[in-house]
Design a protein around this motif. Structure first.
Motif, short mmCIF file in Angstrom:
data_model
loop_
_atom_site.label_atom_id
_atom_site.label_comp_id
_atom_site.label_asym_id
_atom_site.label_seq_id
_atom_site.Cartn_x
_atom_site.Cartn_y
_atom_site.Cartn_z
N ASP A 1 3.35 -1.90 3.81
CA ASP A 1 5.20 -1.41 3.52
C ASP A 1 5.48 -0.71 4.38
O ASP A 1 4.59 0.49 4.88
CB ASP A 1 5.65 -1.05 1.87
CG ASP A 1 5.10 -2.26 0.95
OD1 ASP A 1 5.40 -2.67 0.18
OD2 ASP A 1 4.94 -3.32 0.88
N ALA A 2 7.05 -0.29 4.84
CA ALA A 2 7.66 0.34 4.98
C ALA A 2 7.25 1.77 5.68
O ALA A 2 7.10 2.58 4.50
CB ALA A 2 9.34 0.11 5.01
N GLY A 3 6.78 2.65 5.70
CA GLY A 3 6.29 4.12 6.06
C GLY A 3 4.52 4.29 5.65
O GLY A 3 4.30 5.58 5.77
N SER A 4 4.39 3.09 4.67
CA SER A 4 3.00 3.38 4.87
C SER A 4 2.08 3.71 5.60
O SER A 4 2.17 3.32 7.02
CB SER A 4 2.84 2.69 4.27
OG SER A 4 2.47 1.29 4.69
N HIS A 5 0.45 4.35 4.92
CA HIS A 5 -0.86 3.94 6.22
C HIS A 5 -1.61 2.86 5.75
O HIS A 5 -2.15 3.70 4.23
CB HIS A 5 -1.00 5.12 6.45
CG HIS A 5 -2.14 5.34 7.49
ND1 HIS A 5 -2.22 6.34 8.70
CD2 HIS A 5 -3.46 4.37 7.52
CE1 HIS A 5 -3.56 5.92 8.92
NE2 HIS A 5 -3.58 5.38 8.54
N LEU A 6 -2.19 2.04 6.04
CA LEU A 6 -2.91 1.21 5.35
C LEU A 6 -4.67 0.93 6.08
O LEU A 6 -4.16 0.80 7.34
CB LEU A 6 -3.07 -0.19 4.78
CG LEU A 6 -3.54 -1.19 4.46
CD1 LEU A 6 -3.89 -0.77 2.84
CD2 LEU A 6 -2.81 -2.67 3.64
N THR A 7 -5.72 1.39 5.54
CA THR A 7 -6.74 0.92 6.25
C THR A 7 -7.63 -0.52 5.28
O THR A 7 -7.81 0.34 4.32
CB THR A 7 -7.90 2.67 6.33
OG1 THR A 7 -7.45 2.65 7.17
CG2 THR A 7 -8.91 1.88 6.89
N LEU A 8 -7.90 -1.62 6.12
CA LEU A 8 -8.72 -2.55 5.39
C LEU A 8 -10.11 -2.60 6.54
O LEU A 8 -10.22 -2.51 7.53
CB LEU A 8 -7.69 -3.93 5.31
CG LEU A 8 -6.55 -4.16 5.06
CD1 LEU A 8 -5.92 -4.47 5.29
CD2 LEU A 8 -6.66 -3.87 3.03
N ALA B 1 1.04 -1.10 0.05
CA ALA B 1 0.41 -0.49 -0.08
C ALA B 1 1.16 1.19 0.24
O ALA B 1 1.90 1.53 0.34
CB ALA B 1 -0.82 -0.35 1.44
N GLY B 2 0.06 2.44 -0.60
CA GLY B 2 1.43 3.68 -0.46
C GLY B 2 1.18 4.34 0.91
O GLY B 2 -0.13 3.96 1.23
N PRO B 3 0.61 5.91 0.95
CA PRO B 3 0.54 6.31 2.02
C PRO B 3 -0.81 6.57 1.86
O PRO B 3 -1.86 6.79 1.34
CB PRO B 3 1.43 7.39 2.28
CG PRO B 3 2.14 7.06 0.77
CD PRO B 3 2.04 6.40 0.06
N ARG C 1 1.41 2.30 9.44
CA ARG C 1 0.45 1.47 10.48
C ARG C 1 -0.80 1.37 8.91
O ARG C 1 -0.74 1.01 8.05
CB ARG C 1 -0.36 3.78 10.62
CG ARG C 1 -1.63 3.66 11.25
CD ARG C 1 -1.76 3.18 12.41
NE ARG C 1 -3.04 2.76 12.69
CZ ARG C 1 -3.44 3.78 13.71
NH1 ARG C 1 -2.51 5.19 13.71
NH2 ARG C 1 -5.08 4.31 13.74
N LEU C 2 -1.03 0.39 10.17
CA LEU C 2 -2.12 -0.42 9.74
C LEU C 2 -3.43 -0.22 10.40
O LEU C 2 -3.69 -0.77 11.81
CB LEU C 2 -1.74 -2.21 9.35
CG LEU C 2 -2.45 -3.20 8.42
CD1 LEU C 2 -2.04 -3.76 7.61
CD2 LEU C 2 -4.01 -3.96 9.08
N ASN C 3 -4.69 -0.02 9.76
CA ASN C 3 -6.05 -0.89 10.13
C ASN C 3 -6.66 -1.66 10.29
O ASN C 3 -6.92 -1.69 8.86
CB ASN C 3 -6.90 1.11 9.92
CG ASN C 3 -6.10 1.79 11.52
OD1 ASN C 3 -5.04 1.77 12.00
ND2 ASN C 3 -5.92 3.33 10.36
N TRP C 4 -7.08 -2.20 10.77
CA TRP C 4 -8.19 -3.75 10.73
C TRP C 4 -9.38 -4.11 11.24
O TRP C 4 -9.19 -3.71 12.30
CB TRP C 4 -7.54 -5.31 11.01
CG TRP C 4 -7.71 -6.30 10.76
CD1 TRP C 4 -8.58 -6.68 11.96
CD2 TRP C 4 -8.71 -7.03 9.44
NE1 TRP C 4 -9.62 -7.97 11.05
CE2 TRP C 4 -9.71 -7.86 9.93
CE3 TRP C 4 -8.60 -7.07 8.26
CZ2 TRP C 4 -10.05 -9.34 8.35
CZ3 TRP C 4 -8.79 -7.67 6.85
CH2 TRP C 4 -9.41 -8.42 7.99
N LEU C 5 -10.51 -3.32 10.17
CA LEU C 5 -11.71 -2.71 10.79
C LEU C 5 -13.21 -3.08 10.34
O LEU C 5 -13.55 -3.05 9.29
CB LEU C 5 -11.12 -0.57 10.35
CG LEU C 5 -10.82 -0.23 11.30
CD1 LEU C 5 -10.44 1.33 11.09
CD2 LEU C 5 -9.88 -0.23 12.90
#
Length: 228
Positions: A30-37, A2-4, A67-71
């Motif tokens: 990935d390193a430094g990215s922000h992913l919300t699922l 994922a990108g930012p 940062r990963l958000n599993w929602l």
């Protein structure tokens, strides 16, 4: 990958899970990215044939500084279902992770009562290869009767488990506690690991509690499908 600040909505084209089904979800921030699922709608665990079990397996990776958000939205258990659900998270020491797993025991509006079901749930969070959080739930048979007991659910038909792993977890504890009803609680397991549990008399009230909390922890970027 994922990108930012990337959001992805998962869709179960089968409409639900029944005995014999296996659904696997794999994702990496990935390193430094922000992913919300999140999911398009509530997941449904339908009646299974005797001897058959449905499986929902999720594996998430959170690289350095990510940062990963599993929602996912609610998982609804139907009468006669047999579901085995597992979530494993592998994250780096400086990564951040937020998850919520809402669960509904039948559709109250339809008068459903779960008297013959099987549900097991496993959550593991590993940091730098070391197990840092584990949670397991198993409910068999008459779930309605089990949840009616004062020492389990006291009549609740919905519950949620929220875990927040981040440097500011300690600072979030007091504000989150102030947002909770009497049927919920939050604890700081470590300085950077916060766990929140919620029981509710129905799914609507559960969401009414969860949405402002998730908005706070996501800086008001909760996916729009949660609001519909």
């Amino acid at each position: 990958m994922a990108g930012p600040n990337f959001q992805a909505v998962l869709v179960n084209t089968a409409g639900g899970i029944t005995g014999g089904d296996t659904v696997k979800i794999n994702a990496r921030a990935d390193a430094g990215s922000h992913l919300t699922l999140t999911t398009q709608a509530a997941e449904r665990a339908y009646r299974a044939q005797p001897g058959q079990v449905g499986h929902l397996q999720t594996r998430l990776e959170v690289e350095a500084g990510a940062r990963l958000n599993w929602l996912p939205q609610e998982t609804i258990l139907f009468q006669g279902c047999a579901l085995r659900r597992s979530l494993r998270v592998d994250m780096q020491a400086d990564a951040s992770f937020l998850m919520v797993e809402p669960l509904v025991f039948g559709r109250a509006a339809m008068g459903e009562t779960l008297t013959d079901c099987s549900f097991s749930d496993s959550i593991e969070i590993h940091r730098e290869g070391q197990l840092s959080y584990v949670d397991r739930v198993t409910l068999q048979g008459n779930i309605a009767a089990q949840m009616a007991r004062p020492n389990t659910g006291s009549g609740a038909v919905a519950m949620a488990n929220l875990v927040y792993v981040a440097a500011d977890a300690g600072a979030q504890l007091a504000p989150l506690r102030a947002m909770l009803p009497d049927t919920a609680g939050a604890s700081l397991i470590r300085d950077d690991l916060l766990v929140l549990r919620l029981l509710a008399p129905d799914s609507y009230l559960m969401r009414q509690t969860l949405i402002p909390i998730l908005n706070r922890l996501t800086d008001d970027t909760l996916p729009r499908c949660w609001m519909t």
